[in-house]
Design an enzyme around this catalytic site. Sequence first.
Site, PDB file in Angstrom:
ATOM      1  N   GLY A   1      -9.501 -15.292 -14.240  1.00 60.33           N
ATOM      2  CA  GLY A   1      -9.426 -14.012 -13.544  1.00 60.33           C
ATOM      3  C   GLY A   1      -9.755 -12.854 -14.477  1.00 60.33           C
ATOM      4  O   GLY A   1     -10.336 -13.042 -15.550  1.00 60.33           O
TER       5      GLY A   1
ATOM      6  N   ILE B   1      -7.862 -10.829 -16.395  1.00 59.87           N
ATOM      7  CA  ILE B   1      -7.248 -10.843 -17.728  1.00 59.87           C
ATOM      8  C   ILE B   1      -7.963 -11.837 -18.638  1.00 59.87           C
ATOM      9  O   ILE B   1      -8.314 -11.547 -19.780  1.00 59.87           O
ATOM     10  CB  ILE B   1      -5.748 -11.173 -17.631  1.00 59.87           C
ATOM     11  CG1 ILE B   1      -5.011 -10.066 -16.872  1.00 59.87           C
ATOM     12  CG2 ILE B   1      -5.143 -11.352 -19.024  1.00 59.87           C
ATOM     13  CD1 ILE B   1      -3.552 -10.389 -16.561  1.00 59.87           C
TER      14      ILE B   1
ATOM     15  N   GLY C   1      -2.311 -14.879 -14.100  1.00 61.16           N
ATOM     16  CA  GLY C   1      -1.829 -13.825 -13.219  1.00 61.16           C
ATOM     17  C   GLY C   1      -0.488 -13.259 -13.648  1.00 61.16           C
ATOM     18  O   GLY C   1       0.055 -13.599 -14.703  1.00 61.16           O
TER      19      GLY C   1
ATOM     20  N   HIS D   1     -31.788  12.062 -15.433  1.00 62.87           N
ATOM     21  CA  HIS D   1     -32.578  11.012 -16.095  1.00 62.87           C
ATOM     22  C   HIS D   1     -32.703  11.331 -17.580  1.00 62.87           C
ATOM     23  O   HIS D   1     -32.887  12.491 -17.948  1.00 62.87           O
ATOM     24  CB  HIS D   1     -33.981  10.962 -15.465  1.00 62.87           C
ATOM     25  CG  HIS D   1     -34.916  10.038 -16.184  1.00 62.87           C
ATOM     26  ND1 HIS D   1     -34.884   8.676 -16.017  1.00 62.87           N
ATOM     27  CD2 HIS D   1     -35.905  10.285 -17.092  1.00 62.87           C
ATOM     28  CE1 HIS D   1     -35.820   8.114 -16.779  1.00 62.87           C
ATOM     29  NE2 HIS D   1     -36.451   9.079 -17.443  1.00 62.87           N
TER      30      HIS D   1
END
Length: 462
Positions: free
Chosen positions: A182, A184, A272, A449
């Site tokens: 994921g 992390i 997680g 630009h």
Amino acid sequence: MADRWNLVVIGAGPGGYEAAVEGAKKGMKVALVENRELGGTCLNRGCIPTKTILHTAELYHELQAGPSIGLRTEQAAVDMDLVQKRKEEVLKQLRAGIAALMKTNKITVYDGTGTIVDRCHVSVRPESGGPVLLETDHILIATGSVPACPPIPGADLPGVVTSDGLLDKKDMFGHLIIIGGGVIGMEFASIYSSLGHPVTIIEALDRILPGMDKEIAQNLKMILKKRDTDIHTGARVEEILRDEDGKGLICRFVEKDKVCEARADGILIATGRRAYTGGLISEESSQEIRDMAMERGRIVTDGNQETSVPGIYAIGDVTGGVQLAHAATAQGRSAVAHMAGEEVSIRLDIVPSCVYTSPEIGCVGITADEAKEKGISVITRKYLMSANGKSLLSQQERGFIKVVADSETQCILGAQMMCARATDMISQFAAAIVNGLTLEDMAKVIFPHPTFSEGILEAVRL
């Protein structure tokens, strides 16, 4: 006699301290309770320290290509002691800024663990001394999250760490295994690979960054592979062992029904985070508080961030869902507005997601695949950043900007960016979605630009 407040906030992360400031600006008398450092996980153990180290890693990686742009570098090296010192300087300065913000807004900060006694009282237990009882009209829970560690045999061995441990490490593992593909995991993979360290990633689902656009995952996988990163998806970790000489680690996993092994000096568990409610509710809490609606350890809230107990609100990671600092901040401000009887104006359903890999990733709204699942007819515009002058002259990796719009109205519904400065530029698409802008509306804007941002114009004009 309890001190009397209009709002007591428990947790001083981005959601909590910003909500405290919002309350003070609305004339509330506010107290902020925190048992660690001001700034919460984001400032002290997450976003800021990770990106500080990433900044060094990316500069080092760019230096390796110095000769190709006429820059001669000899014996460039990274001193992790100095990197850690710089990280601590950044954290100290930002914490001081938050403390000054609290003082300016006359917010009283209590050091200690906040326990909700009932809907009108919070008990604060400092490390030393007796508890302090705060009486309040409203309570806001913003206690965040902690790393989630699955029950893997051997996960407690020396050399196996979470993100907290890896961020504080004074040196680097020679070879790092990352369990979890994921956000992390990918950011730490970017740090290690940019500094020339081999990385092995083991992800249980069928691709890295499983919650994002498939093309982003494919692109990042190709880039990381060029940097000596070995990626295994659809792989289930079975156990972690100490190797034969006792110096390294072995991660045993199953991939395509085959038992495999990866060896490394250290292992990061990045599977997680889970809601943190330590000390929030105790035996001294009323039955109403003990019965507060929770689901899988997270606090359940309604559309106004109010819990099942009237007058008590919860925001951020402790409620589950989108675990992002800026989402917590928005939820906190919305909750305070509801307390004050004001209309909530922030669109909490449109939350940009960012991944600070190289190149950066920024996403907001829905993808084309998600639109298809919902039965929404869309058109997709895609611009390859290899044609962008700023990308070319600064030797950026392969990248793109993809825009998803309603096929009938051409209103922008989502955007996925993988390019330099994507995390800064994704907000333009978030603003477009919130304000109902079309591809044509965005194409009316003149972009300077050469910049990375002019890629946005090219994408909406295609």
